[in-house]
Design an enzyme around this catalytic site. Structure first.
Site, PDB file in Angstrom:
ATOM      1  CG  HIS A 137       7.593  -8.302 -29.622  1.00 58.19           C
ATOM      2  ND1 HIS A 137       6.981  -9.210 -28.793  1.00 58.19           N
ATOM      3  CD2 HIS A 137       8.832  -8.797 -29.900  1.00 58.19           C
ATOM      4  CE1 HIS A 137       7.817 -10.216 -28.587  1.00 58.19           C
ATOM      5  NE2 HIS A 137       8.943  -9.989 -29.248  1.00 58.19           N
ATOM      6  CE  LYS A 193      -1.913   3.290  -5.469  1.00 58.98           C
ATOM      7  NZ  LYS A 193      -2.634   3.657  -4.244  1.00 58.98           N
ATOM      8  NE  ARG A 202     -13.533  17.758   7.762  1.00 56.98           N
ATOM      9  CZ  ARG A 202     -12.959  16.767   8.421  1.00 56.98           C
ATOM     10  NH1 ARG A 202     -12.227  17.043   9.493  1.00 56.98           N
ATOM     11  NH2 ARG A 202     -13.081  15.517   8.025  1.00 56.98           N
ATOM     12  CB  ALA A 258      -8.547  10.402  -6.808  1.00 56.72           C
ATOM     13  CG  HIS A 259      -9.943   7.920 -11.709  1.00 54.79           C
ATOM     14  ND1 HIS A 259      -9.245   7.144 -10.823  1.00 54.79           N
ATOM     15  CD2 HIS A 259     -10.899   7.107 -12.222  1.00 54.79           C
ATOM     16  CE1 HIS A 259      -9.736   5.911 -10.811  1.00 54.79           C
ATOM     17  NE2 HIS A 259     -10.751   5.873 -11.641  1.00 54.79           N
ATOM     18  N   GLY A 316      -6.760  16.526   0.494  1.00 57.55           N
ATOM     19  CA  GLY A 316      -7.736  15.563   0.970  1.00 57.55           C
ATOM     20  C   GLY A 316      -7.157  14.194   1.255  1.00 57.55           C
ATOM     21  CB  THR A 317      -8.868  10.918   1.570  1.00 62.79           C
ATOM     22  OG1 THR A 317      -9.708  11.267   2.675  1.00 62.79           O
ATOM     23  CG2 THR A 317      -8.460   9.454   1.697  1.00 62.79           C
ATOM     24  CD  GLU A 319      -3.809   0.145  -3.574  1.00 65.41           C
ATOM     25  OE1 GLU A 319      -3.374   1.151  -2.963  1.00 65.41           O
ATOM     26  OE2 GLU A 319      -4.401   0.229  -4.670  1.00 65.41           O
TER      27      GLU A 319
END
Length: 458
Positions: A436, A50, A34, A313-314, A39-40, A185
């Site tokens: 390392h 991000k 719509r 989302a995942h 989406g969000t 965030e």
């Protein structure tokens, strides 16, 4: 009347993945969105936040080194240019989604879809109404910012997270209601731009769904950054008064700031989509009720945020793939409802995978924990970001959970998830080699070198 094997309502991460996978396997697919594809998550959530955090990360790096008197200086931002870049990246990603789905033969509708029966729907577009028949449907309409009486965004000085992501001027101060991922965030981003942060959380700790030790470390770190944090405080009113946002707490305390952000959770988009006609039920919060196979009815699956099981989302994409496999009869197994990994991003990140110590203890399991501090990690030290920890939760000798707080700990999430999924035991860890120097060595230290302690005795 057009007929399709699969109708998908909602073009966010779940809808995109479901349409892509189903079309690639030969199903006739229609997708109705719509508003905007993505989406969000793509448009006003995961991705734009991000972009903003990534663009301003240099501020956090500079401040960390300044605290150690290794450098001096300042970074200034062009907020208009930053917002334009964010919008370009989001628009480009959205166009890529549309091109991919169109190339797979998915019929795309920009319009609101509503069920008219168990196997039929009506899609209202700018060009008119289109009735559609389907064999199966996937409902993936997601969520929107929640509000509560007296705590509603007004578009003036009180904004929700959608509106804040279109900010055109940097406020001197902001009052954030809600200490979860969204509030944290966006607060981290604005703090880097120089905004004074006032945060109010009704629970007794920040990030209330995370490990209490992580929450405590996060509060300490943000307080050192100058945040004014009010925990265990319930707001009863929030409104624009002249040129400020004014909030009154239950104990009578009044807080004021240039702007306010309502970050009070999410509410499902289940209004006006004809759930009754499709014989779909919702719970008291409006989330769609599903069975063990993600089915909301005999013909309709509900995946992602709209079913309320895991607002990530995942998680939505993982559920969408399962629904498509079920529709194709490639799998008859129920959805496993795995423990979803989760991250909170920013200067002080949070990562969580698997079970918590409290969950295991409540189930009567033999729980122990081990931890390492980021202060012992050479890369964290090099970046001047040694606050935080990695914490492992053990069910007997099997790794059951990992959580962390600190610099870049989100990068540990996939390795931790793999180890837990493979039901790794302590003895099996000896075959792993941790490069390392890496941040991964903090996970190694918590897994292999830190002393164990029985839960509740630390």
């Amino acid at each position: 009347m057009p007929s399709h094997d699969l109708l998908i309502i909602g073009g966010g991460p779940a809808g995109h993945v479901a349409a892509r996978d189903a079309a690639a396997r030969g199903l006739s697919v229609a997708l109705a969105e719509r508003h905007l594809l993505g989406g969000t998550c793509l448009n006003v959530g995961c991705i734009p936040t991000k972009v903003l955090l990534g663009a301003t990360n240099a501020v956090a790096e500079l401040k960390a080194q300044q605290k150690r008197r290794l450098c001096s200086g300042e970074i200034s931002f062009d907020l208009k240019a930053l917002m334009q870049r964010k919008d370009r990246l989001v628009a480009g990603s959205r166009q890529a989604v549309e091109k991919e789905l169109a190339g797979l033969g998915v019929t795309l509708f920009t319009g609101a879809a509503s069920f008219t029966g168990p196997t039929s729907a009506l899609i209202r577009t700018a060009d008119g109404d289109t009735p559609v028949d389907f064999r199966h449907a996937i409902l993936a309409t997601g969520t929107r910012p929640a509000d509560f009486p007296g705590l509603t965004a007004d578009g003036c000085r009180v904004l929700d997270s959608d509106a804040l992501l279109s900010l055109q001027t940097v406020p001197q101060s902001i009052l954030i209601l809600g200490g979860g991922a969204i509030g944290l965030e966006l607060g981290e981003w604005l703090s880097r731009l120089g905004t004074a942060i006032i945060m109010v959380e009704a629970a007794d700790r920040l990030a209330p769904f995370e490990d209490p030790e992580v929450s405590a470390q996060l509060k300490t770190a943000l307080s050192r950054d100058g945040w004014k944090i009010h925990l265990g405080k319930k707001a009863v009113s929030l409104q624009t008064v002249g040129d400020i946002a004014r909030c009154e707490l239950e104990d009578g305390t009044v807080l004021e700031a240039d702007l306010a952000l309502t970050a009070l959770g999410r509410r499902p988009n289940t209004d006006g989509i004809g759930l009754e006609a499709a014989r779909i039920a919702t719970d008291g919060r409006g989330f769609v009720q599903i069975d063990d196979h993600l089915r909301a009815s005999a013909t309709v699956y509900a995946v992602g945020d709209v079913n309320g099981r895991a607002l990530w989302a995942h998680a939505a994409m993982h559920q969408a793939r399962h629904a498509v496999r079920s529709i194709l009869a490639a799998s008859s197994a129920p959805y496993p409802f795995p423990s979803m990994p989760g991250c909170i991003y920013g200067t002080h990140e949070v990562m969580r995978v698997g079970a918590s110590a409290r969950e295991l203890a409540a189930a009567g399991r033999p729980v122990s924990i081990s931890r390492s501090l980021l202060a012992a990690n050479p890369l964290a030290q090099a970046h001047g970001a040694s606050a935080g920890l990695v914490k492992c939760v053990w069910d007997g000798e099997q790794l059951a959970g990992v959580t962390a707080m600190g610099w870049n700990v989100s990068h540990l999430v996939t390795l931790a998830q793999a180890l837990i999924t493979q039901q790794t035991t302590r003895n099996e860890l000896d075959s792993l080699i941790f490069a390392h120097p890496t941040l991964d060595e903090s996970l190694e230290a918590a897994l292999m070198h830190a002393p164990r302690e029985r839960f509740g005795e630390a």
